[in-house]
Write an enzyme that holds these catalytic residues in place. Structure first.
Site, mmCIF file in Angstrom:
data_model
loop_
_atom_site.group_PDB
_atom_site.id
_atom_site.type_symbol
_atom_site.label_atom_id
_atom_site.label_comp_id
_atom_site.label_asym_id
_atom_site.label_seq_id
_atom_site.Cartn_x
_atom_site.Cartn_y
_atom_site.Cartn_z
ATOM 1 N N ASN A 204 -8.840 -18.065 6.009
ATOM 2 C CA ASN A 204 -9.744 -17.158 6.727
ATOM 3 C C ASN A 204 -11.185 -17.520 6.405
ATOM 4 O O ASN A 204 -11.449 -18.437 5.646
ATOM 5 C CB ASN A 204 -9.421 -15.702 6.359
ATOM 6 C CG ASN A 204 -9.545 -15.485 4.870
ATOM 7 O OD1 ASN A 204 -10.606 -15.639 4.288
ATOM 8 N ND2 ASN A 204 -8.419 -15.162 4.229
ATOM 9 N N ASP A 273 -2.073 -12.235 4.570
ATOM 10 C CA ASP A 273 -0.991 -11.256 4.725
ATOM 11 C C ASP A 273 0.334 -11.961 5.034
ATOM 12 O O ASP A 273 1.398 -11.409 4.798
ATOM 13 C CB ASP A 273 -1.320 -10.283 5.860
ATOM 14 C CG ASP A 273 -2.496 -9.389 5.496
ATOM 15 O OD1 ASP A 273 -2.605 -9.010 4.316
ATOM 16 O OD2 ASP A 273 -3.311 -9.082 6.386
ATOM 17 N N LYS A 283 3.809 -34.511 5.825
ATOM 18 C CA LYS A 283 2.891 -34.168 6.919
ATOM 19 C C LYS A 283 3.663 -34.081 8.238
ATOM 20 O O LYS A 283 4.436 -34.984 8.564
ATOM 21 C CB LYS A 283 1.795 -35.234 7.011
ATOM 22 C CG LYS A 283 0.762 -34.889 8.054
ATOM 23 C CD LYS A 283 -0.292 -35.975 8.189
ATOM 24 C CE LYS A 283 -1.085 -35.728 9.459
ATOM 25 N NZ LYS A 283 -1.731 -36.915 9.949
ATOM 26 N N PHE A 317 -11.216 -3.879 -1.105
ATOM 27 C CA PHE A 317 -12.087 -4.130 0.038
ATOM 28 C C PHE A 317 -11.288 -3.911 1.319
ATOM 29 O O PHE A 317 -10.049 -4.031 1.312
ATOM 30 C CB PHE A 317 -12.629 -5.565 0.002
ATOM 31 C CG PHE A 317 -13.907 -5.681 -0.784
ATOM 32 C CD1 PHE A 317 -13.924 -5.412 -2.135
ATOM 33 C CD2 PHE A 317 -15.093 -6.049 -0.158
ATOM 34 C CE1 PHE A 317 -15.097 -5.505 -2.873
ATOM 35 C CE2 PHE A 317 -16.274 -6.151 -0.886
ATOM 36 C CZ PHE A 317 -16.279 -5.882 -2.233
ATOM 37 N N LYS A 331 -6.547 3.025 3.546
ATOM 38 C CA LYS A 331 -6.274 2.038 2.483
ATOM 39 C C LYS A 331 -6.497 2.644 1.091
ATOM 40 O O LYS A 331 -5.770 2.350 0.146
ATOM 41 C CB LYS A 331 -7.157 0.795 2.672
ATOM 42 C CG LYS A 331 -6.612 -0.104 3.772
ATOM 43 C CD LYS A 331 -7.484 -1.308 4.074
ATOM 44 C CE LYS A 331 -6.979 -1.961 5.362
ATOM 45 N NZ LYS A 331 -7.826 -3.030 5.853
ATOM 46 N N LYS A 335 -3.181 2.471 -1.076
ATOM 47 C CA LYS A 335 -3.178 1.498 -2.163
ATOM 48 C C LYS A 335 -3.617 2.123 -3.484
ATOM 49 O O LYS A 335 -3.851 1.414 -4.463
ATOM 50 C CB LYS A 335 -4.054 0.301 -1.787
ATOM 51 C CG LYS A 335 -3.613 -0.352 -0.460
ATOM 52 C CD LYS A 335 -4.236 -1.701 -0.253
ATOM 53 C CE LYS A 335 -3.914 -2.233 1.133
ATOM 54 N NZ LYS A 335 -4.247 -3.656 1.306
HETATM 55 N N1 CTP Z 1 -5.035 -7.528 -0.299
HETATM 56 C C1 CTP Z 1 -4.207 -7.950 -1.320
HETATM 57 N N2 CTP Z 1 -3.119 -8.694 -1.043
HETATM 58 C C2 CTP Z 1 -2.795 -9.001 0.214
HETATM 59 C C3 CTP Z 1 -3.615 -8.582 1.274
HETATM 60 C C4 CTP Z 1 -4.727 -7.826 0.977
HETATM 61 O O1 CTP Z 1 -4.494 -7.669 -2.478
HETATM 62 N N3 CTP Z 1 -1.730 -9.758 0.440
HETATM 63 C C5 CTP Z 1 -6.204 -6.729 -0.647
HETATM 64 C C6 CTP Z 1 -7.547 -7.422 -0.405
HETATM 65 O O2 CTP Z 1 -7.958 -8.122 -1.562
HETATM 66 C C7 CTP Z 1 -8.453 -6.250 -0.118
HETATM 67 C C8 CTP Z 1 -7.540 -5.213 0.488
HETATM 68 O O3 CTP Z 1 -6.204 -5.600 0.155
HETATM 69 O O4 CTP Z 1 -8.999 -5.701 -1.309
HETATM 70 C C9 CTP Z 1 -7.628 -5.018 1.971
HETATM 71 O O5 CTP Z 1 -7.413 -6.202 2.661
HETATM 72 P P1 CTP Z 1 -7.429 -6.193 4.264
HETATM 73 O O6 CTP Z 1 -7.104 -7.565 4.736
HETATM 74 O O7 CTP Z 1 -8.686 -5.533 4.753
HETATM 75 O O8 CTP Z 1 -6.301 -5.165 4.610
HETATM 76 P P2 CTP Z 1 -4.751 -5.215 4.687
HETATM 77 O O9 CTP Z 1 -4.217 -4.431 3.550
HETATM 78 O O10 CTP Z 1 -4.252 -6.605 4.794
HETATM 79 O O11 CTP Z 1 -4.470 -4.341 5.976
HETATM 80 P P3 CTP Z 1 -4.698 -4.640 7.535
HETATM 81 O O12 CTP Z 1 -4.190 -6.009 7.775
HETATM 82 O O13 CTP Z 1 -3.882 -3.568 8.162
HETATM 83 O O14 CTP Z 1 -6.159 -4.458 7.801
#
Ligand code: CTP
Length: 398
Positions: A204, A273, A283, A317, A331, A335
């Site tokens: 990302n 995610d 490859k 975050f 969240k 969380k």
């Molecule tokens: N986070 C994490 N582990 C993951 C995904 C996210 O610890 N596998 C943590 C990030 O470090 C951040 C928070 O979760 O502090 C929120 O991440 P974000 O991508 O905004 O949200 P998601 O929980 O992935 O939810 P959504 O995809 O529904 O926005």
């Protein structure tokens, strides 16, 4: 400390009352000085009640004749909030037509100015030149925020939030304050990379700048910092204990390996995610490559920390493109965090890759603080300031 709070005439003058109360609550002796135009907006009686002191308003009252000299000598800081275009011009040019501007000329200590005015006035060349003069003089400027102004226009000029002004006061009165001494803060930063094959990955836009700014700010304030970092092109701040990782699973393992000494955790990293279910060992060649990529979910590290954190402060975050506050609140709850720093991504000057950011700090207990656009280092200090406040107010003890 003894602080002179100058209040000048603008719609935002009412916010200065709350500022006065917070300064008194923080243990300062506050002497309010209202300009004549401020009195059109707020009453000296309010400030007298909040500060427990007679409010000074007019240079030409007989008893005030030399009061400005006495006051200038007796006080540690001059704070003007809100500061109108007019008072900024008077200060910049050394005009001494009113009590506050006369006091300013006699004052030798640090000066903090929190401007508030209509956007056009703020952006006018004359105001910009005056601000430049005041900045060069070494005064601290708490930049106005962007938002809907009382005059109905949208733009820069709104008085900064009181929290930001209070942080500036604290920093000015205690330069090099080490209010995180004794804390060990585990910070995750940057993106993760989930391999598709040995040369390709899913990732990302995270640059790591926010997490690294947090690490630097925490170190400056005396914390021990363990920085678990995804791949970024930044030099880590001196003094941070850096653990480099690539994938979300590596990040999870590193976090739990280093969790024990941590008193607070800030999960700034943009963690994947999903990851490719079966990364190819060789490859993938163009010919015969599958048209779809099968993904599998990656465990949520923050949610797992929420379940196992014990007494540690936990800050997550939330990167959102819409419904920022609602998603952040969800969240926070789901969380089990103490604070969610909600990041509006996709806009200009905020979020991934940018040097600046604008965030909402959504706290356990329902308090929401809006931090207008500022360099990431400043945002970092605001986050840490709120964490310290959370510790103090809610009795999250180690
Ligand atoms: N986070 C994490 N582990 C993951 C995904 C996210 O610890 N596998 C943590 C990030 O470090 C951040 C928070 O979760 O502090 C929120 O991440 P974000 O991508 O905004 O949200 P998601 O929980 O992935 O939810 P959504 O995809 O529904 O926005």
């Amino acid at each position: 400390m003894r602080i002179i709070l100058g209040v000048t005439g603008g719609i935002a003058a009412y916010k200065a009352a709350d500022l006065a109360r917070s300064l008194v609550r923080d243990g300062h002796e506050v002497q309010a000085v209202l300009t004549r135009s401020a009195e059109e907006f707020v009453s000296p009686t309010t400030f007298a009640a909040l500060t427990g002191r007679k409010v000074l308003t007019n240079l030409f009252e007989p008893s005030a004749a030399i009061e400005h000299i006495d006051l200038a000598q007796a006080n540690d800081l001059l704070l003007v909030a809100p500061a109108t275009a007019n008072i900024l011009a008077e200060f910049a040019h050394g005009l001494a037509g009113g009590f506050l501007s006369t006091l300013y000329l006699a004052f030798r200590g640090p000066v903090i100015l929190a401007p508030a005015m209509n956007t056009n006035m703020w952006e006018h060349e004359a105001t910009r030149a005056n601000m430049e003069t005041l900045r060069r003089r070494g005064h601290v400027i708490v930049e106005p925020g962007v938002g809907l102004l009382a005059c109905g226009t949208f733009g820069a000029g709104r008085l900064a939030e009181n929290d930001g002004i209070l942080d500036a006061v604290r920093k000015t009165l205690n330069p090099g304050v080490r209010d995180l001494e004794g804390e060990t803060i585990l910070i995750t930063a940057g993106p993760t990379q989930e391999p598709i094959d040995p040369v390709r990955f899913i990732s990302n836009r995270s640059s790591g700048k926010m997490g690294y700014a947090l690490a630097e700010a925490a170190l400056d304030r005396g914390a021990r910092v363990i920085l678990v970092s995804g791949p970024v092109a930044l030099d880590p701040p001196r003094g941070a204990e850096v653990v480099r990782v690539r994938t979300a699973v590596e990040m999870r393992d590193a976090v739990f390996l280093h969790l024990e000494p941590a008193t607070a955790i800030i999960k700034c990293a943009a963690v994947a995610d999903f990851r490719p279910a079966a990364p190819a060992r060789q490859k993938i060649k163009k010919k015969g490559a599958p048209a779809t990529l099968e993904l599998e979910p990656v465990g949520d590290i923050l949610a797992e920390l929420g379940r196992t954190r014990g007494e540690r402060l936990l800050v997550g975050f939330a990167a959102e493109t819409e419904n920022v506050l609602a998603y952040a609140l969800r969240k926070l709850e789901e969380k089990n965090c103490d604070m969610i720093v909600a990041n509006r991504v996709g806009g200009e000057g905020a979020g991934f890759e940018s040097d600046t950011n604008e965030v909402l700090l959504v706290m356990r207990g329902g308090v929401v603080v809006e931090v207008p656009r500022a360099p990431k280092r400043e945002i970092a200090d605001r986050i840490l300031g709120q964490m310290i406040r959370l510790r103090r107010t809610a009795g999250v003890t180690r």
